[in-house]
Enzyme design. Structure first.
Site, PDB file in Angstrom:
ATOM      1  N   ASP A  34       0.841  -1.191   0.000  1.00 13.43           N
ATOM      2  CA  ASP A  34       0.000   0.000   0.000  1.00 13.43           C
ATOM      3  C   ASP A  34       0.878   1.243   0.000  1.00 13.43           C
ATOM      4  O   ASP A  34       1.663   1.461   0.925  1.00 13.43           O
ATOM      5  CB  ASP A  34      -0.877  -0.005   1.268  1.00 13.43           C
ATOM      6  CG  ASP A  34      -1.794   1.197   1.345  1.00 13.43           C
ATOM      7  OD1 ASP A  34      -2.937   1.101   0.869  1.00 13.43           O
ATOM      8  OD2 ASP A  34      -1.366   2.246   1.862  1.00 13.43           O
ATOM      9  N   TYR A  39       2.909   9.965  -0.199  1.00 14.61           N
ATOM     10  CA  TYR A  39       3.972   9.366   0.613  1.00 14.61           C
ATOM     11  C   TYR A  39       5.352   9.636   0.004  1.00 14.61           C
ATOM     12  O   TYR A  39       6.376   9.426   0.661  1.00 14.61           O
ATOM     13  CB  TYR A  39       3.786   7.848   0.776  1.00 14.61           C
ATOM     14  CG  TYR A  39       2.513   7.396   1.467  1.00 14.61           C
ATOM     15  CD1 TYR A  39       1.657   8.307   2.084  1.00 14.61           C
ATOM     16  CD2 TYR A  39       2.177   6.040   1.518  1.00 14.61           C
ATOM     17  CE1 TYR A  39       0.487   7.878   2.694  1.00 14.61           C
ATOM     18  CE2 TYR A  39       1.012   5.612   2.143  1.00 14.61           C
ATOM     19  CZ  TYR A  39       0.166   6.536   2.719  1.00 14.61           C
ATOM     20  OH  TYR A  39      -0.980   6.094   3.328  1.00 14.61           O
ATOM     21  N   LYS A  64      -2.749   5.760  -4.050  1.00  8.33           N
ATOM     22  CA  LYS A  64      -3.865   6.672  -3.774  1.00  8.33           C
ATOM     23  C   LYS A  64      -3.573   8.009  -4.433  1.00  8.33           C
ATOM     24  O   LYS A  64      -2.439   8.506  -4.360  1.00  8.33           O
ATOM     25  CB  LYS A  64      -4.023   6.887  -2.256  1.00  8.33           C
ATOM     26  CG  LYS A  64      -3.991   5.605  -1.449  1.00  8.33           C
ATOM     27  CD  LYS A  64      -4.185   5.837   0.040  1.00  8.33           C
ATOM     28  CE  LYS A  64      -3.786   4.610   0.836  1.00  8.33           C
ATOM     29  NZ  LYS A  64      -2.315   4.510   1.088  1.00  8.33           N
ATOM     30  N   HIS A  97      -7.695   9.469  -1.942  1.00  8.22           N
ATOM     31  CA  HIS A  97      -7.056   9.420  -0.620  1.00  8.22           C
ATOM     32  C   HIS A  97      -7.919  10.036   0.495  1.00  8.22           C
ATOM     33  O   HIS A  97      -8.013   9.473   1.586  1.00  8.22           O
ATOM     34  CB  HIS A  97      -5.698  10.135  -0.691  1.00  8.22           C
ATOM     35  CG  HIS A  97      -4.722   9.676   0.339  1.00  8.22           C
ATOM     36  ND1 HIS A  97      -3.379   9.584   0.102  1.00  8.22           N
ATOM     37  CD2 HIS A  97      -4.887   9.264   1.620  1.00  8.22           C
ATOM     38  CE1 HIS A  97      -2.774   9.132   1.186  1.00  8.22           C
ATOM     39  NE2 HIS A  97      -3.665   8.938   2.123  1.00  8.22           N
TER      40      HIS A  97
HETATM   41  N1  LIG Z   1      -5.553   6.095   3.770  1.00  9.06           N
HETATM   42  C1  LIG Z   1      -4.984   6.849   4.673  1.00  9.06           C
HETATM   43  O1  LIG Z   1      -5.296   8.047   4.822  1.00  9.06           O
HETATM   44  C2  LIG Z   1      -3.919   6.267   5.546  1.00  9.06           C
HETATM   45  C3  LIG Z   1      -3.510   6.954   6.700  1.00  9.06           C
HETATM   46  C4  LIG Z   1      -2.550   6.364   7.508  1.00  9.06           C
HETATM   47  C5  LIG Z   1      -2.006   5.137   7.146  1.00  9.06           C
HETATM   48  N2  LIG Z   1      -2.403   4.510   5.987  1.00  9.06           N
HETATM   49  C6  LIG Z   1      -1.818   3.226   5.557  1.00  9.06           C
HETATM   50  O2  LIG Z   1      -1.920   2.312   6.619  1.00  9.06           O
HETATM   51  C7  LIG Z   1      -0.617   1.800   6.924  1.00  9.06           C
HETATM   52  C8  LIG Z   1      -0.536   1.422   8.387  1.00  9.06           C
HETATM   53  O3  LIG Z   1      -0.593   2.563   9.207  1.00  9.06           O
HETATM   54  P1  LIG Z   1       0.670   3.115  10.010  1.00  9.06           P
HETATM   55  O4  LIG Z   1       1.894   2.638   9.339  1.00  9.06           O
HETATM   56  O5  LIG Z   1       0.461   4.595  10.136  1.00  9.06           O
HETATM   57  O6  LIG Z   1       0.454   2.564  11.441  1.00  9.06           O
HETATM   58  P2  LIG Z   1       0.398   1.092  12.103  1.00  9.06           P
HETATM   59  O7  LIG Z   1       0.566   0.034  11.089  1.00  9.06           O
HETATM   60  O8  LIG Z   1      -0.792   1.135  13.019  1.00  9.06           O
HETATM   61  O9  LIG Z   1       1.653   1.145  13.049  1.00  9.06           O
HETATM   62  C9  LIG Z   1       2.943   1.198  12.569  1.00  9.06           C
HETATM   63  C10 LIG Z   1       3.824   1.413  13.772  1.00  9.06           C
HETATM   64  O10 LIG Z   1       3.742   0.280  14.605  1.00  9.06           O
HETATM   65  C11 LIG Z   1       5.027  -0.262  14.827  1.00  9.06           C
HETATM   66  N3  LIG Z   1       4.912  -1.722  14.755  1.00  9.06           N
HETATM   67  C12 LIG Z   1       4.515  -2.478  13.690  1.00  9.06           C
HETATM   68  N4  LIG Z   1       4.508  -3.774  14.011  1.00  9.06           N
HETATM   69  C13 LIG Z   1       4.921  -3.855  15.293  1.00  9.06           C
HETATM   70  C14 LIG Z   1       5.138  -4.927  16.186  1.00  9.06           C
HETATM   71  N5  LIG Z   1       4.905  -6.179  15.813  1.00  9.06           N
HETATM   72  N6  LIG Z   1       5.573  -4.643  17.442  1.00  9.06           N
HETATM   73  C15 LIG Z   1       5.814  -3.385  17.823  1.00  9.06           C
HETATM   74  N7  LIG Z   1       5.626  -2.308  17.022  1.00  9.06           N
HETATM   75  C16 LIG Z   1       5.188  -2.553  15.770  1.00  9.06           C
HETATM   76  C17 LIG Z   1       5.917   0.276  13.746  1.00  9.06           C
HETATM   77  O11 LIG Z   1       7.203   0.480  14.291  1.00  9.06           O
HETATM   78  P3  LIG Z   1       8.502  -0.350  13.788  1.00  9.06           P
HETATM   79  O12 LIG Z   1       8.858   0.236  12.464  1.00  9.06           O
HETATM   80  O13 LIG Z   1       9.473  -0.060  14.870  1.00  9.06           O
HETATM   81  O14 LIG Z   1       8.082  -1.796  13.708  1.00  9.06           O
HETATM   82  C18 LIG Z   1       5.262   1.617  13.416  1.00  9.06           C
HETATM   83  O15 LIG Z   1       5.763   2.597  14.297  1.00  9.06           O
HETATM   84  C19 LIG Z   1       0.290   2.938   6.499  1.00  9.06           C
HETATM   85  O16 LIG Z   1       1.648   2.527   6.382  1.00  9.06           O
HETATM   86  C20 LIG Z   1      -0.339   3.350   5.207  1.00  9.06           C
HETATM   87  O17 LIG Z   1       0.040   2.484   4.152  1.00  9.06           O
HETATM   88  C21 LIG Z   1      -3.367   5.063   5.209  1.00  9.06           C
END
Ligand SMILES: NC(=O)c1ccc[n+]([C@@H]2O[C@H](COP(=O)([O-])OP(=O)(O)OC[C@H]3O[C@@H](n4cnc5c(N)ncnc54)[C@H](OP(=O)(O)O)[C@@H]3O)[C@@H](O)[C@H]2O)c1
Length: 267
Positions: A34, A39, A64, A97
């Site tokens: 994704d 980004y 997106k 988006h």
């Molecule tokens: N459509 C939208 O508007 C929108 C908005 C936000 C996000 N997104 C998408 O959704 C994806 C996911 O959201 P996100 O990346 O913001 O947040 P997330 O997946 O909720 O959390 C990522 C965070 O969690 C940590 N993490 C991941 N696995 C872990 C584990 N097993 N143990 C401990 N910590 C862990 C990562 O740190 P480490 O790197 O240290 O593991 C990172 O800091 C994004 O990357 C993006 O592609 C879309």
């Protein structure tokens, strides 16, 4: 139409960090990535995919469209630019988006342009992100029932979005949960920790398994190979009814992301 249930998020990651994350994930068996125009990592993602040697046919790539490209004469050209960066002829899923009500481009205009991108074969499926019930209804009215594959929304144990998810289910639109880990905030939760201990699992696995068991697609991101590997194992974790009921009680309207001018009035 189908949205794969487990993918890799790439928000906030650019340059070598995203190249390493995508390459590790692909080595570990992830096949869904994704990304988004905003980004600013599409070229890095394209490079990582090319270097991984994984055939395009095995991959499911989502990007997106960013708000500055919503106008009818901009959306498809901006997508062609994204495809060049991603080093592919098509994406599997293309999303709007944010609804961006104050952006000056009407929803009907950008939804029609999105449908046009699909007609041109530049994307296999189309969808939306961060849309509330009313805007999803309007989007369906423009492109037709059954055309919107997913609504990608913030959804975690702390923000369960029950009204919107019930509506999406009724419409046959897959929910993609972003920030299922609330960007790490849920990882210290005592209830999730108890459930994780009971199953000899990690808290991240519990949160991801909870979303998967509700039928949502997830796209957690990580810069660490061990987290990428263990998150993927959430697919094998089965939570019982009591676990699911306890997690349902963690709802606290814990929204992390709501940018002014882009976000709708949330349900
Ligand atoms: N459509 C939208 O508007 C929108 C908005 C936000 C996000 N997104 C998408 O959704 C994806 C996911 O959201 P996100 O990346 O913001 O947040 P997330 O997946 O909720 O959390 C990522 C965070 O969690 C940590 N993490 C991941 N696995 C872990 C584990 N097993 N143990 C401990 N910590 C862990 C990562 O740190 P480490 O790197 O240290 O593991 C990172 O800091 C994004 O990357 C993006 O592609 C879309």
């Amino acid at each position: 139409m189908s949205i794969p249930s487990f993918g890799l998020g790439t928000f906030r990651l650019t340059g070598q960090a995203v190249i390493d994350s995508v390459k590790s994930a692909l080595e570990l068996g992830y096949r869904v990535i994704d990304t988004a125009q905003i980004y600013q990592n599409e070229a890095d993602v394209g490079q990582a995919i090319a270097e991984s040697g994984v055939p395009r046919s095995e991959l499911f790539i989502t990007t997106k469209i960013w708000v500055e490209n919503y106008a009818a004469d901009k959306l498809v050209p901006s997508l062609r630019d994204s495809l060049k960066k991603l080093r592919t002829d098509y994406v599997d899923l293309l999303l709007i988006h944010w609804p961006a009500p104050g952006n000056g481009v009407e929803l009907a205009e950008y939804m029609e342009a999105l449908a046009e991108a699909k007609k041109l074969g530049l994307t296999r499926q189309i969808g939306v992100s961060n849309f509330n019930i009313e805007l999803t209804r309007q989007a369906i009215a423009v492109v037709g029932k059954g055309e919107i594959a997913t609504n990608q929304i913030e959804l975690s144990p702390y923000l369960q979005n029950s009204k919107l998810t019930a509506f999406l289910k009724e419409q046959g639109i897959t929910v993609t949960s972003y920030m299922t880990l609330a960007y790490g905030k849920v990882l210290k939760d005592p209830v999730l920790t108890e459930i994780a201990n009971k199953h000899k699992a990690t808290v991240a696995q519990v949160a991801l398994a909870w979303a998967l068991q509700l039928g949502y697609a997830v796209i957690p991101s990580s810069t660490k190979r061990e987290n990428l590997a263990s998150n993927l194992l959430a697919r094998d974790l089965r939570l019982d009814d009591e676990d699911m009921a306890r997690i349902a009680e963690l709802e606290r309207n814990g929204r992390e992301v709501s940018p002014e001018g882009l976000a709708p009035i949330w349900d």
